[in-house]
Structure formats: C-alpha cells, structure tokens
Design an enzyme around this catalytic site. Structure first.
Site, short mmCIF file in Angstrom:
data_model
loop_
_atom_site.label_atom_id
_atom_site.label_comp_id
_atom_site.label_asym_id
_atom_site.label_seq_id
_atom_site.Cartn_x
_atom_site.Cartn_y
_atom_site.Cartn_z
N GLY A 130 0.80 -1.21 0.00
CA GLY A 130 0.00 0.00 0.00
C GLY A 130 0.84 1.26 0.00
O GLY A 130 0.43 2.29 -0.55
N ASP A 143 15.49 -2.67 -2.10
CA ASP A 143 16.10 -1.57 -1.35
C ASP A 143 16.05 -1.84 0.15
O ASP A 143 16.35 -2.94 0.57
CB ASP A 143 15.44 -0.24 -1.73
CG ASP A 143 13.96 -0.19 -1.38
OD1 ASP A 143 13.33 -1.26 -1.26
OD2 ASP A 143 13.41 0.93 -1.22
N GLY A 189 9.22 -3.29 2.00
CA GLY A 189 9.51 -2.44 3.15
C GLY A 189 9.43 -3.16 4.47
O GLY A 189 10.11 -2.80 5.43
N GLU A 243 10.97 -6.64 -5.86
CA GLU A 243 10.90 -5.29 -6.43
C GLU A 243 11.17 -5.23 -7.93
O GLU A 243 10.66 -4.34 -8.62
CB GLU A 243 11.87 -4.37 -5.69
CG GLU A 243 11.40 -3.95 -4.30
CD GLU A 243 11.65 -5.01 -3.26
OE1 GLU A 243 11.23 -4.80 -2.10
OE2 GLU A 243 12.24 -6.07 -3.59
#
Length: 343
Positions: free
Chosen positions: A21, A106, A75, A98
């Site tokens: 999200g 990342d 994340g 990703e």
C-alpha cells in the site's frame, strides 16, 4: 518485539511485514502535478531509509526481535531484517520482489544481500556464492527452511509456540535490571523455543545450490546470467523456470539491481549502502520510469502485464544504468548515528 500487522484473506486474519500500500501511495504522488503531494516520492524513501539505519545500528543490548509468521516482503523486510533476531515459522513467506514492479531490492538490500554467508559451491569456495543475486533478481519466495539455511532468519519457532515465546520475552525483559545489566535478555529465551528439527537440507536453496551458484555466482552482467541459465538446457527445471521468471522482470530493474549489489558489496558501511539506494530510488521516481508501469500492472489495474521501457536488456545501456547512481547534491540522504550493523 515486532510482529507483522494482520490482514484479511479468504475470511482469515494473517500477519504480514509487507508494504504494498505504501508504494502505491508513492506511485500516485509521482503521477501528481507539482504541489499535489509530489514531495512524497522523496520523503517516503528518505524517512524509510533513515528508519532502516536506526534499526541496523541500534545498540546490541537493545535486541529487536521480529516475528515472521506470514508474508515478509519489501519495506517490511527493511523493518525487520536489520534487527538482531528474526524468528521464522511454518507460515513464513519471504521475498524481495521489487524487480517485478520496476524498482529494486532496497531498504538496505544492497548491504545485507551480498553479505549472505553462503560460499560458492561452483567457482571459488572462498567467496560468497550466487544465492544473494538469485534472491534479489528473481524475487524468489522463501520458506522458513530457506531462511534458516541462508542465515536470514535466526530462529525457527512453531506458530503455536509464539504466544508463550512472547510472554517469556516480556518476562525476561522486565526481570532484567537495566541500570546494572546491559546484557541480551532475549538470546536464551529464543534458543529455548527454537525448533532444532527443521530440515535445512530439504530447503529449496539447499536442493538447488549448485545450479544457483553456476548461474548467478561471479557474473558481471545479466546477459552472462541468462547465458548460464540457457546453457543448462531445456531439461533443467531450475534453468527454465528461472529464465521464465527473469523475463517477467523490468530489464532496467534487473541491470540496476545487479550493479547496486556489486557496489553494495564494496561499501564499508550500511550507511553508505543506504545513501546509494536513496540515489537509486530517486532515479526510479523520474517521469517515465518502469516503477510507474510496474505498480500500475501489479497494484492499480492489476492486469499483470507491464510494458517495460526499454523492453529488452540489450537496450538498457551502461549510460542508463549509471544514471541511477548519480550524486543528488544538496538532496543526498542524511544519516545520524554510529555504524554497528548486524548484517
């Protein structure tokens, strides 16, 4: 102590360390006109990486325990993998996917992924093998056995033991006299709940290590990786399935990610890796980047059919790749703290 936020699926509540999200919000901000929350494309990554840095460099007597009892991606990996302890269960599904959304692994991925202590079983047994590159480029989904095998998870605990483990951790932390003892109150508790019966040799990574190292170890380019996979022949299930997976990824993301992993392996601190990643993230926020097409296909229209540009690896030139690592001048990532990264 960190546990994933529950989400609903098929009428059941499932825990997750997952951030889909959030990247959708960044996508919308990137498409906005100036003044319409445009700064989120910079603010989101800056604040996220600063938090990753604080977690990675927190004092050892403040052990973070993350419970991976569900989906762990993107994340959510950054919030947990840099902590001292990562507890997997039979429900864990871990991935850094990703490249499939036109971004790159990342949240410190360029630091910890090249440092997985899995030495090559193909070329040079004294160097780290190809598992890290494989995970980053394919977004492979790992189970608890894989995570323990790779050293990404530190403990394996059955999900029906988690509540007892949490209570034991709370009791251990409250019993410790913080004014006189700066020891690690979590270590003995976690080991007492760790299930030693987990079979690491049965993990996907263990079963396919030689093929993974053959294809991904010591390769300087995506073209070399694809050539190695193709050389395995049509009878190789690993080679054919991995080729199919890579063909779905953004060509730009693949090349930039591989370059980021090579550079990340050379930087001396996680802070330097995160500063590099911030440069990369801001390049991916540029107008026309594959990021916007990837998020559209995966999270907005959900058609699963992104139109990458450039559409082929051969059209992603060295000049294009280099542009993702350009200095940001006054907009560089600023980090404050001491370097004691645990991974």
């Amino acid at each position: 102590l960190m546990a994933g936020t529950p989400y609903e699926k098929n009428g059941k509540s499932k825990p997750a360390f997952c951030a889909g999200g959030d990247v959708k919000a960044v996508y919308l901000a990137g498409l906005a006109k100036e003044g319409e929350n445009k700064s989120l494309t910079a603010d989101f990554f800056r604040e996220e990486y600063q938090l990753n840095y604080q977690i990675a460099t927190q004092p050892p007597h403040m052990p973070q325990v993350s419970i991976w009892d569900g989906v762990v991606m993107g994340g959510g990996v950054g919030l947990s993998v840099h902590g001292k302890y990562r507890v997997a269960t039979e429900n864990t599904v871990f991935a850094m996917p990703e490249c499939k959304i036109g971004l790159f692994p990342d949240v410190g991925g360029t630091w910890w992924i090249p440092r997985l202590k899995l030495y090559s079983q193909w070329q040079n047994k004294n160097v780290v093998g190809g598992v890290g590159n494989y995970l980053a480029l394919t977004g492979a989904r790992l189970k608890a056995e894989d995570l323990m095998y790779a050293g990404i998870a530190t403990h394996y605990v059955k999900s029906n033991q988690l509540e007892d483990m949490k209570r034991a951790l709370v009791d251990a932390s409250t019993a410790q006299d913080d004014t006189s003892n700066l020891g690690d109150c979590a270590a003995s508790v976690l080991m007492s709940f760790h299930d030693h019966s987990i079979d690491l040799d049965a993990s996907f990574l263990s079963q396919n290590r030689q093929d993974i190292d053959y294809a991904f170890d010591g390769k300087d380019s995506m073209e070399q990786i694809l050539s190695s996979l193709e050389s395995m022949g049509s009878d190789s299930q690993f080679g054919q399935s991995t080729l199919k997976t890579l063909q779905q990824m953004s060509p730009t993301s693949l090349k930039v990610t591989l370059e980021g992993l090579k550079r990340g392996a050379r930087v001396p601190t996680i802070g330097e890796a995160l500063k590099m990643e911030y440069r990369m993230s801001q390049a991916f926020m540029r107008e026309g980047s594959d990021f916007y097409e990837g998020i559209r296909a995966a999270l907005v229209d959900k058609d699963g059919n992104p139109k990458w540009s450039p559409a082929s690896l051969e059209d992603v030139t060295e000049t294009i790749v280099e542009s993702y690592f350009e200095d940001l001048g006054a907009n560089e990532l600023c980090l404050v703290g001491k370097e004691t990264a645990k991974l």
